[in-house]
Design an enzyme around this catalytic site. Structure first.
Site, PDB file in Angstrom:
ATOM      1  N   GLU A   8      -9.832  -4.913  -6.263  1.00 47.96           N
ATOM      2  CA  GLU A   8      -9.278  -2.950  -5.745  1.00 47.96           C
ATOM      3  C   GLU A   8      -8.834  -1.844  -6.822  1.00 47.96           C
ATOM      4  O   GLU A   8      -9.334  -1.942  -8.020  1.00 47.96           O
ATOM      5  CB  GLU A   8      -7.556  -3.645  -5.779  1.00 47.96           C
ATOM      6  CG  GLU A   8      -6.578  -3.929  -5.080  1.00 47.96           C
ATOM      7  CD  GLU A   8      -5.532  -3.954  -3.869  1.00 47.96           C
ATOM      8  OE1 GLU A   8      -4.753  -3.136  -4.102  1.00 47.96           O
ATOM      9  OE2 GLU A   8      -4.855  -5.322  -4.571  1.00 47.96           O
ATOM     10  N   SER A  61       0.814  -0.953  -0.144  1.00 55.26           N
ATOM     11  CA  SER A  61       0.254  -0.127  -0.200  1.00 55.26           C
ATOM     12  C   SER A  61       0.508   1.516   0.081  1.00 55.26           C
ATOM     13  O   SER A  61       1.452   1.560  -0.471  1.00 55.26           O
ATOM     14  CB  SER A  61      -0.862   0.376   1.017  1.00 55.26           C
ATOM     15  OG  SER A  61      -2.117   0.891   1.232  1.00 55.26           O
TER      16      SER A  61
END
Length: 362
Positions: A292, A197
């Site tokens: 995502e 991330s």
């Protein structure tokens, strides 16, 4: 007697049919596996690998979506739980030892096996949207990374985060940690950056920064769902808006929190590495889930690295969510992702040995 004979003949016929069916099914499964391997080889040549979704993976994704749709679950989405995690004390596994190192502006945790068998090291940059500190799951990650190195060391840094510390605080801390590893005697080829991330974006930003400063780059990068574009310009921010179980269906999510940017330009490559120049980047493995919102962040970075003739592998796990690797052994996709990391590090070690000792490349 005639009835008994017919009954036996019927049983023999049924057994024979079962054997034929088993044989047919084995052949069908064998052919299917051949097709899957053939398709994977095609994907490998394209440097993009797609992994099928498992039933358990789908169940987990739907469970996360149910949780985040509640008021308490929304606190995971917007990062409220991430800012001040309340966790029990982490217990270091028996075969490992960890040193807590205090730097001037931040702290680091240096994990090593008690029997060190590999001279390589991973510098782990944790995720959390640049607003949360290190958590126990990253200490668990450190153990997994050490095992993936076949007995190497892992340095995890608890870099400064927003809103108290804005850009370039996290980047400065990552740079200092890298320099610390060099002072310990590691060569650049022995250092690998790993991040998920925001940590994945920070790893790429660190490479941009070091390259611009005419500094050496690491031996490789392992990135899980890297956040590379803080402007959110990628196509998947729209196409996966209703699919993403963690960040979708809300404008109040952690990837909308830009406290870290401060007064800087979010297109600065040291903040959004997607907008940088990727020539000379080390071999990179990127893993991401197909559901995502950050999918484009990975895809676009891969396109840029390939445009510079760099070595990069993108692995897209179908139906998966943000940093699904945290599921460990609970999901087939997560297990496969960690196996893929092991394979990547093995390949990199063989390449290093070839360059150093002239051994045959495999």
């Amino acid at each position: 007697m005639g009835i008994e004979r017919k009954s036996k003949e019927s049983e023999i016929r049924i057994m024979w049919e079962r054997k034929k069916n088993k044989k047919r099914n084995r052949k069908r499964n064998k052919d299917r596996k051949k097709e899957i391997r053939k398709e994977q080889r095609k994907q490998i040549r394209k440097k993009v690998l797609h992994h099928p979704e498992s039933v358990r993976g789908k169940w987990m994704r739907e469970l996360i979506q149910d949780i985040t749709s509640t008021s308490s679950g929304h606190k995971f989405q917007n990062g409220e739980y991430r800012k001040e995690p309340k966790e029990p004390e982490w217990i270091c596994p028996l075969r490992y030892q960890v040193q807590n190192l205090k730097m001037e502006q931040f702290s680091m945790e240096y994990l090593q096996p008690k029997k060190l068998t590999n001279k390589r090291v991973i510098l782990q940059l944790h995720g959390g949207g640049y607003i949360g500190p290190i958590k126990n799951r990253y200490r668990d990650f450190a153990v997994l990374y050490s095992k993936a190195l076949k007995g190497g060391s892992v340095l995890t840094i608890d870099y400064r985060v927003a809103p108290e510390y804005v850009f370039p605080a996290a980047l400065e801390d990552a740079f200092e940690a890298y320099e610390w590893l060099l002072l310990q005697g590691y060569s650049d080829r022995q250092i690998f950056l790993a991040g998920d991330s925001a940590g994945g974006g920070l790893a790429l930003a660190l490479c941009h920064y070091r390259k611009d400063k005419k500094k050496s780059l690491p031996g490789g990068l392992i990135l899980m769902s890297p956040w590379t574009d803080l402007t959110g310009s990628g196509e998947s921010y729209q196409t996966n808006y209703h699919k993403d179980p963690l960040f979708g269906n809300t404008e109040d999510s952690i990837i909308k929190n830009l406290d870290y940017v401060g007064d800087a330009d979010p297109k600065n490559p040291y903040i959004s590495p997607l907008f940088g120049e990727f020539s000379g980047f080390p071999p990179t493995l990127i893993q991401v889930g197909s559901y995502e919102m950050l999918l484009s962040d990975s895809e676009q970075v891969v396109q840029k690295i390939k445009a510079q003739h760099g070595k990069v592998r993108l692995s897209v796990y179908e139906g998966m969510f943000h940093v699904f690797q945290m599921a460990g052994v609970l999901l087939p996709e997560s297990k496969e992702a960690w196996k893929e990391i092991v394979r990547y590090l093995d390949i990199m070690q063989k390449r290093e040995e070839k360059e150093t000792y002239g051994t045959k490349e495999v």
